[in-house]
Design a protein around this motif. Structure first.
Motif, PDB file in Angstrom:
ATOM      1  N   PRO A  36       0.821  -1.244  -0.147  1.00  0.00           N
ATOM      2  CA  PRO A  36      -0.051  -0.197   0.070  1.00  0.00           C
ATOM      3  C   PRO A  36       0.942   1.297   0.252  1.00  0.00           C
ATOM      4  CG  PRO A  36      -0.865  -1.671   1.615  1.00  0.00           C
ATOM      5  CD  PRO A  36       0.336  -2.105   1.124  1.00  0.00           C
ATOM      6  N   ILE A  37       1.833   1.454   1.007  1.00  0.00           N
ATOM      7  CA  ILE A  37       2.635   2.531   0.907  1.00  0.00           C
ATOM      8  C   ILE A  37       3.456   2.915  -0.345  1.00  0.00           C
ATOM      9  CG2 ILE A  37       4.644   1.685   2.376  1.00  0.00           C
ATOM     10  CD1 ILE A  37       2.899   5.041   2.969  1.00  0.00           C
ATOM     11  N   VAL A  38       4.022   1.783  -1.123  1.00  0.00           N
ATOM     12  CA  VAL A  38       4.543   1.772  -2.233  1.00  0.00           C
ATOM     13  C   VAL A  38       3.604   2.222  -3.316  1.00  0.00           C
ATOM     14  CG1 VAL A  38       5.470   0.224  -4.249  1.00  0.00           C
ATOM     15  CG2 VAL A  38       6.577   0.035  -1.551  1.00  0.00           C
ATOM     16  N   LEU A 131      -1.253  17.897  -3.455  1.00  0.00           N
ATOM     17  CA  LEU A 131      -1.759  16.578  -3.497  1.00  0.00           C
ATOM     18  C   LEU A 131      -3.248  16.803  -2.748  1.00  0.00           C
ATOM     19  CD1 LEU A 131       1.504  15.001  -2.441  1.00  0.00           C
ATOM     20  CD2 LEU A 131       0.282  14.613  -4.514  1.00  0.00           C
ATOM     21  N   PRO A 132      -4.124  15.814  -2.981  1.00  0.00           N
ATOM     22  CA  PRO A 132      -5.376  16.193  -2.581  1.00  0.00           C
ATOM     23  C   PRO A 132      -5.668  16.016  -0.856  1.00  0.00           C
ATOM     24  CG  PRO A 132      -5.157  13.949  -3.614  1.00  0.00           C
ATOM     25  CD  PRO A 132      -4.106  14.681  -3.711  1.00  0.00           C
ATOM     26  N   ASN A 133      -6.229  16.878  -0.190  1.00  0.00           N
ATOM     27  CA  ASN A 133      -6.624  16.811   1.093  1.00  0.00           C
ATOM     28  C   ASN A 133      -7.884  15.967   1.371  1.00  0.00           C
ATOM     29  OD1 ASN A 133      -7.529  17.697   3.574  1.00  0.00           O
ATOM     30  ND2 ASN A 133      -6.867  19.509   3.417  1.00  0.00           N
ATOM     31  N   PRO A 134      -7.691  14.900   2.384  1.00  0.00           N
ATOM     32  CA  PRO A 134      -8.786  13.875   2.781  1.00  0.00           C
ATOM     33  C   PRO A 134      -9.992  14.769   3.200  1.00  0.00           C
ATOM     34  CG  PRO A 134      -7.190  13.864   4.289  1.00  0.00           C
ATOM     35  CD  PRO A 134      -6.584  14.664   3.306  1.00  0.00           C
ATOM     36  N   ASN A 135     -10.112  16.020   3.451  1.00  0.00           N
ATOM     37  CA  ASN A 135     -11.027  16.436   4.142  1.00  0.00           C
ATOM     38  C   ASN A 135     -11.714  17.700   3.066  1.00  0.00           C
ATOM     39  OD1 ASN A 135     -11.167  15.753   7.022  1.00  0.00           O
ATOM     40  ND2 ASN A 135      -9.113  16.906   6.995  1.00  0.00           N
ATOM     41  N   ALA A 157     -11.886   6.002 -10.318  1.00  0.00           N
ATOM     42  CA  ALA A 157     -11.432   4.707 -10.623  1.00  0.00           C
ATOM     43  C   ALA A 157      -9.899   4.724  -9.618  1.00  0.00           C
ATOM     44  CB  ALA A 157     -10.677   4.480 -12.055  1.00  0.00           C
ATOM     45  N   LEU A 158      -9.217   5.750  -9.446  1.00  0.00           N
ATOM     46  CA  LEU A 158      -7.908   5.895  -8.974  1.00  0.00           C
ATOM     47  C   LEU A 158      -8.331   5.772  -7.481  1.00  0.00           C
ATOM     48  CD1 LEU A 158      -5.865   8.239 -11.068  1.00  0.00           C
ATOM     49  CD2 LEU A 158      -5.619   5.901 -10.670  1.00  0.00           C
ATOM     50  N   SER A 159      -9.377   6.459  -6.929  1.00  0.00           N
ATOM     51  CA  SER A 159      -9.813   6.229  -5.585  1.00  0.00           C
ATOM     52  C   SER A 159      -9.934   4.925  -5.125  1.00  0.00           C
ATOM     53  CB  SER A 159     -11.058   6.989  -5.048  1.00  0.00           C
ATOM     54  OG  SER A 159     -11.073   8.340  -5.486  1.00  0.00           O
ATOM     55  N   ALA A 161      -7.730   2.730  -5.271  1.00  0.00           N
ATOM     56  CA  ALA A 161      -6.734   2.165  -4.779  1.00  0.00           C
ATOM     57  C   ALA A 161      -6.750   2.098  -3.334  1.00  0.00           C
ATOM     58  CB  ALA A 161      -5.548   3.387  -5.138  1.00  0.00           C
ATOM     59  N   HIS A 162      -7.801   2.772  -2.802  1.00  0.00           N
ATOM     60  CA  HIS A 162      -7.713   2.666  -1.358  1.00  0.00           C
ATOM     61  C   HIS A 162      -8.479   1.243  -0.788  1.00  0.00           C
ATOM     62  CE1 HIS A 162      -7.873   7.414  -0.278  1.00  0.00           C
ATOM     63  NE2 HIS A 162      -6.650   6.760  -0.834  1.00  0.00           N
ATOM     64  N   SER A 163      -8.835   0.454  -1.873  1.00  0.00           N
ATOM     65  CA  SER A 163      -8.842  -0.920  -1.511  1.00  0.00           C
ATOM     66  C   SER A 163      -7.928  -1.494  -0.661  1.00  0.00           C
ATOM     67  CB  SER A 163      -8.816  -1.759  -3.026  1.00  0.00           C
ATOM     68  OG  SER A 163      -8.537  -3.028  -2.742  1.00  0.00           O
ATOM     69  N   LEU A 164      -6.513  -0.771  -0.918  1.00  0.00           N
ATOM     70  CA  LEU A 164      -5.251  -1.337  -0.164  1.00  0.00           C
ATOM     71  C   LEU A 164      -4.944  -0.317   1.118  1.00  0.00           C
ATOM     72  CD1 LEU A 164      -2.640  -2.119  -3.037  1.00  0.00           C
ATOM     73  CD2 LEU A 164      -4.183  -3.644  -1.624  1.00  0.00           C
ATOM     74  N   GLY A 165      -4.485  -0.941   1.979  1.00  0.00           N
ATOM     75  CA  GLY A 165      -3.899  -0.060   2.999  1.00  0.00           C
ATOM     76  C   GLY A 165      -4.819   0.719   4.059  1.00  0.00           C
ATOM     77  N   ARG A 166      -4.240   1.555   4.845  1.00  0.00           N
ATOM     78  CA  ARG A 166      -5.109   2.137   5.783  1.00  0.00           C
ATOM     79  C   ARG A 166      -4.734   3.804   6.129  1.00  0.00           C
ATOM     80  NH1 ARG A 166      -4.204  -0.302  11.153  1.00  0.00           N
ATOM     81  NH2 ARG A 166      -4.452   2.049  11.759  1.00  0.00           N
ATOM     82  N   ALA A 167      -5.387   4.333   6.959  1.00  0.00           N
ATOM     83  CA  ALA A 167      -5.168   5.485   7.461  1.00  0.00           C
ATOM     84  C   ALA A 167      -4.188   5.638   8.907  1.00  0.00           C
ATOM     85  CB  ALA A 167      -6.346   6.664   7.735  1.00  0.00           C
ATOM     86  N   HIS A 168      -3.267   6.356   9.214  1.00  0.00           N
ATOM     87  CA  HIS A 168      -2.561   6.246  10.323  1.00  0.00           C
ATOM     88  C   HIS A 168      -2.804   7.495  11.250  1.00  0.00           C
ATOM     89  CE1 HIS A 168      -0.532   3.530   7.501  1.00  0.00           C
ATOM     90  NE2 HIS A 168      -0.044   2.844   8.378  1.00  0.00           N
ATOM     91  N   LYS A 241      -2.249   6.326 -17.208  1.00  0.00           N
ATOM     92  CA  LYS A 241      -2.253   7.605 -17.439  1.00  0.00           C
ATOM     93  C   LYS A 241      -1.423   8.514 -16.182  1.00  0.00           C
ATOM     94  CE  LYS A 241      -6.022  10.139 -18.757  1.00  0.00           C
ATOM     95  NZ  LYS A 241      -7.853  10.279 -19.007  1.00  0.00           N
ATOM     96  N   LEU A 242      -1.757   8.295 -14.912  1.00  0.00           N
ATOM     97  CA  LEU A 242      -1.415   8.875 -13.879  1.00  0.00           C
ATOM     98  C   LEU A 242       0.201   8.696 -13.853  1.00  0.00           C
ATOM     99  CD1 LEU A 242      -1.737  10.030 -11.011  1.00  0.00           C
ATOM    100  CD2 LEU A 242      -1.577   7.881  -9.945  1.00  0.00           C
ATOM    101  N   SER A 243       0.510   7.340 -14.312  1.00  0.00           N
ATOM    102  CA  SER A 243       2.017   7.193 -14.193  1.00  0.00           C
ATOM    103  C   SER A 243       2.895   7.764 -15.278  1.00  0.00           C
ATOM    104  CB  SER A 243       2.362   5.603 -14.148  1.00  0.00           C
ATOM    105  OG  SER A 243       2.000   5.248 -15.534  1.00  0.00           O
TER     106      SER A 243
END
Ligand code: HEM
Length: 251
Positions: A36-38, A131-135, A157-159, A161-168, A241-243
């Protein structure tokens, strides 16, 4: 990233890219907790792109931007990738981080994302694109992603990606926990969870909830919750596209 410049992709470079891909694959498969962090590293290196000014983008400059609060925690991914850079030193950081993002999606069960090498590094540069602000709200998401040259479908679609990982909590005050039940499995569960509403233990940012509230976003979110195949196909296209923002990839 300067548009006209390409890093020289010769036989030796391609050999090192393939070596880096193999090593990233083995390392991430055996250390899935880094995936996720990668992936987030790949997003944050590319996501500074400004399509008008032609600045930022996937140019490796994130190494100089780690004190920017949205990049909290990303040093772990930078250090993880460094072991691959040491073995394949010709590979640019710009290529390495995007390739690592592609492999992170693959080892966690997501779609195959085509990768074209040749991104140059921007030495000593610090990109200024936010970069986007989660709020943020829908307008904020559009401001940030349209600036990159991406569209509503890419945003949704890119959102996923939050299928992976977590908030800390220590990186994103106010939020702590995974977004889905299995944060190391790339699937369409982010959208399935979105449709269910709040679930105790799972995190949703205001920017995630906006994807339900805004009709133009919602049509894609509903589609992806229902049809994982469509999500995978669209996601692969949007991450590619992003890459490649600002990178005139040779075809
Ligand atoms: C749509 C706007 C987005 C916002 C506002 C956003 C915001 C965030 C925030 C605040 C976190 C939590 C960081 C932490 O506390 O450690 C996070 C995690 C993450 N984001 Fe995003 N993100 C967005 C889009 C994306 C995109 C486009 C990708 C990749 C293509 C992505 C990939 C990830 C991943 C994989 C994690 C988990 C990282 C981990 O487990 O350490 N995000 N995001």
């Amino acid at each position: 990233m300067a548009n006209a410049q390409l890093h020289i992709v010769d036989c030796e470079y391609l050999k090192q890219i393939e070596g880096a891909r193999r090593d990233l694959h083995d390392l991430l498969l055996n250390n899935k907790q880094f995936a996720p962090i990668v992936l987030r590293l790949a997003f944050h290196d590319a996501g500074t792109y400004d399509a008008n000014a032609k600045t930022g983008g996937p140019n490796g400059s994130i190494r100089n931007e780690l004190s920017n609060p949205p990049n909290n925690g990303i040093k772990n991914a930078i250090d993880f990738c460094e072991q691959v850079k040491t073995k394949h030193p010709k590979v640019t950081y710009a290529d390495l981080y995007q390739l690592a993002g592609v492999v992170a999606v693959q080892v966690t069960g997501g779609p195959f994302i085509p990768f074209i090498p040749g991104r140059p590094d921007a030495p000593d540069q610090q990109d200024s694109g936010a970069l986007p602000n989660p709020n943020g709200d829908g307008q904020h998401l559009r401001d940030i992603f349209y600036r990159m040259g991406l569209n509503d479908k890419d945003i949704v679609a890119l959102s996923g990606a939050h299928s992976l990982g977590r908030a800390h909590q220590d990186r994103t005050p106010g939020f702590d926990g995974p977004f889905t039940e299995d944060p190391l499995k790339f699937d369409n569960s982010y959208f399935v969870e979105l449709m269910k509403g709040d679930t105790p233990g799972l995190v949703k940012f205001p920017t995630d909830k906006v994807l339900l509230e805004d009709p133009a976003f919602r049509q894609f979110a509903e589609l992806y919750a229902k049809d994982e195949k469509v999500f995978f196909a669209d996601y692969a296209q949007s991450q590619k596209k992003l890459s490649e923002l600002g990178f005139n990839a040779p075809r």
